[in-house]
Design a protein around this motif. Structure first.
Motif, PDB file in Angstrom:
ATOM      1  N   ALA A  21     -17.396 -31.925  -9.593  1.00  0.00           N
ATOM      2  CA  ALA A  21     -17.749 -30.565 -10.012  1.00  0.00           C
ATOM      3  C   ALA A  21     -19.179 -30.510 -10.533  1.00  0.00           C
ATOM      4  N   GLU A  66     -12.622 -30.267  -5.244  1.00  0.00           N
ATOM      5  CA  GLU A  66     -11.196 -30.566  -5.220  1.00  0.00           C
ATOM      6  C   GLU A  66     -10.433 -29.264  -5.003  1.00  0.00           C
ATOM      7  N   PRO A  67      -9.362 -29.303  -4.229  1.00  0.00           N
ATOM      8  CA  PRO A  67      -8.626 -28.069  -3.965  1.00  0.00           C
ATOM      9  C   PRO A  67      -8.035 -27.490  -5.247  1.00  0.00           C
ATOM     10  N   THR A  68      -8.060 -26.190  -5.313  1.00  0.00           N
ATOM     11  CA  THR A  68      -7.487 -25.496  -6.462  1.00  0.00           C
ATOM     12  C   THR A  68      -5.973 -25.461  -6.311  1.00  0.00           C
ATOM     13  N   GLU A  70      -2.350 -24.183  -6.139  1.00  0.00           N
ATOM     14  CA  GLU A  70      -1.832 -22.851  -5.829  1.00  0.00           C
ATOM     15  C   GLU A  70      -0.327 -22.834  -6.030  1.00  0.00           C
TER      16      GLU A  70
END
Length: 134
Positions: A21, A66-68, A70
């Motif tokens: 990030a 990185e994927p959030t 869900e």
């Protein structure tokens, strides 16, 4: 003659672990119009060659956010004994909360109380009060 002044020269910190990030945030700063990579790198205490290396990694797909997490809908089809579980009844939405309005409460000498909300017009209020007096 020596003035007794000591100058401390600091360099960039070595071997810092940058999170993905943080790297992407620094790269985004570099992509702003009119910004120089050297300025952004110096502001964050990192060598500009490292910023260019991160840029190359991002371009090659090696440096990605990185994927959030869900939420996905889940439906249970059967219990542990294989029996079908009935679908739950849909829950009705809660009733709308009552709107708080301004009101006037008038108590007449004979004990009658009249509560008037803000939506009542002056003409209607005069009629009601006239009817109560009469």
């Amino acid at each position: 003659m020596d003035s007794g002044t000591v100058e401390i020269i600091t360099g960039r910190e070595r071997r810092r672990r940058w999170s993905v990030a943080d790297k992407l945030r620094i790269l985004a700063e570099c992509d702003a119009p009119g910004v120089q990579v050297a300025e952004v790198a110096a502001r964050h205490g990192v060598y500009r060659s490292l910023v260019f290396q991160w840029r190359r990694q991002a371009r090659d797909g090696l440096l990605v956010a990185e994927p959030t997490p869900e939420f996905v809908p889940v439906r249970v089809a059967a219990d542990r004994h294989g029996e079908a579980i009935p679908e739950p009844e849909p829950v009705p939405p809660p009733p709308p909360s009552p709107r708080v309005t301004a009101a006037i409460e008038i108590e007449l000498p004979d004990g009658i109380r009249v509560r008037i909300g803000e939506e009542v017009g002056l003409v209607a209020l005069r009629r009601v009060l006239a009817a109560l007096r009469g």
